[in-house]
Design a protein around this motif. Structure first.
Motif, short mmCIF file in Angstrom:
data_model
loop_
_atom_site.label_atom_id
_atom_site.label_comp_id
_atom_site.label_asym_id
_atom_site.label_seq_id
_atom_site.Cartn_x
_atom_site.Cartn_y
_atom_site.Cartn_z
N ALA A 33 98.91 101.29 -44.98
CA ALA A 33 97.56 101.13 -44.47
C ALA A 33 96.74 102.38 -44.77
N LYS A 34 95.48 102.16 -45.08
CA LYS A 34 94.54 103.25 -45.30
C LYS A 34 93.44 103.07 -44.27
N THR A 35 93.21 104.09 -43.47
CA THR A 35 92.17 104.00 -42.46
C THR A 35 90.83 104.35 -43.09
N VAL A 36 89.89 103.46 -42.95
CA VAL A 36 88.55 103.65 -43.48
C VAL A 36 87.55 103.48 -42.35
N LYS A 40 91.06 99.30 -41.07
CA LYS A 40 92.20 99.64 -41.93
C LYS A 40 92.25 98.70 -43.12
N ASN A 41 92.54 99.26 -44.28
CA ASN A 41 92.81 98.47 -45.48
C ASN A 41 94.32 98.41 -45.67
N PHE A 42 94.86 97.21 -45.72
CA PHE A 42 96.30 97.07 -45.87
C PHE A 42 96.67 96.77 -47.32
N LYS A 63 101.96 99.97 -56.14
CA LYS A 63 101.16 99.68 -54.95
C LYS A 63 100.04 98.73 -55.32
N ALA A 64 99.77 97.79 -54.43
CA ALA A 64 98.68 96.84 -54.66
C ALA A 64 98.34 96.17 -53.33
N ARG A 65 97.24 95.41 -53.34
CA ARG A 65 96.84 94.69 -52.14
C ARG A 65 97.70 93.46 -51.89
#
Length: 149
Positions: A33-36, A40-42, A63-65
């Motif tokens: 997860a990336k917190t924006v 969060k973008n998973f 890595k990918a969505r």
């Protein structure tokens, strides 16, 4: 004319058959997860091991969505990062070895015929794609698959 159109397809099929000599194993997949600003973008991170079962193997991270895209990227990277490991009698290692990466330690020992692959997790996947049939392995320290592969 029909023959000319069919040429391109034949080449592509040959390339796929050439690539199919490799065996790939999915070692692990993690949700990251990336917190924006908006939440969060998973995404997904995949670890794949690829080998020809004749002493060549490589591992890759992707890595990918989406999961399939992460696995595809990891497989491509693994095929680019192949290394050769000499095998004794085509079934085991020439000598015992120790490895360390980060906090993970690995001990590998050559074994007599009929022993099989006695190793856990990521180490087992690497041994299988290398084509090693008789080996004893022990992993000490970090349980993280990136350190054990």
């Amino acid at each position: 004319m029909a023959e000319e159109r069919g040429r391109g397809r034949g080449r592509r099929r040959d390339r796929d058959e050439e690539q199919s000599e490799f065996v790939d194993k999915l070692v692990g997949i993690n949700r990251v997860a990336k917190t924006v600003k908006g939440g969060k973008n998973f995404g997904f991170a995949a670890l794949v091991v690829v080998g020809d079962q004749k002493g060549r193997a490589g591992f890759g991270k992707g890595k990918a969505r989406e999961v399939p895209e992460a696995i595809r990227k990891a497989t491509e990277e693994a095929k680019r990062n192949m290394v050769r490991v000499p095998l004794r009698e085509g079934r085991t290692l020439h000598h015992d070895g120790r490895g360390r990466w980060g906090a993970g330690k690995v001990v590998l020992r050559a074994a007599p015929p009929g022993t099989g692959v006695i190793a856990g997790g990521p180490m087992r996947a690497v041994m299988e794609v290398l084509g090693i049939q008789d080996v004893v392995g022990k992993s000490i320290g970090s349980p993280h698959p990136h350190n054990k592969g």
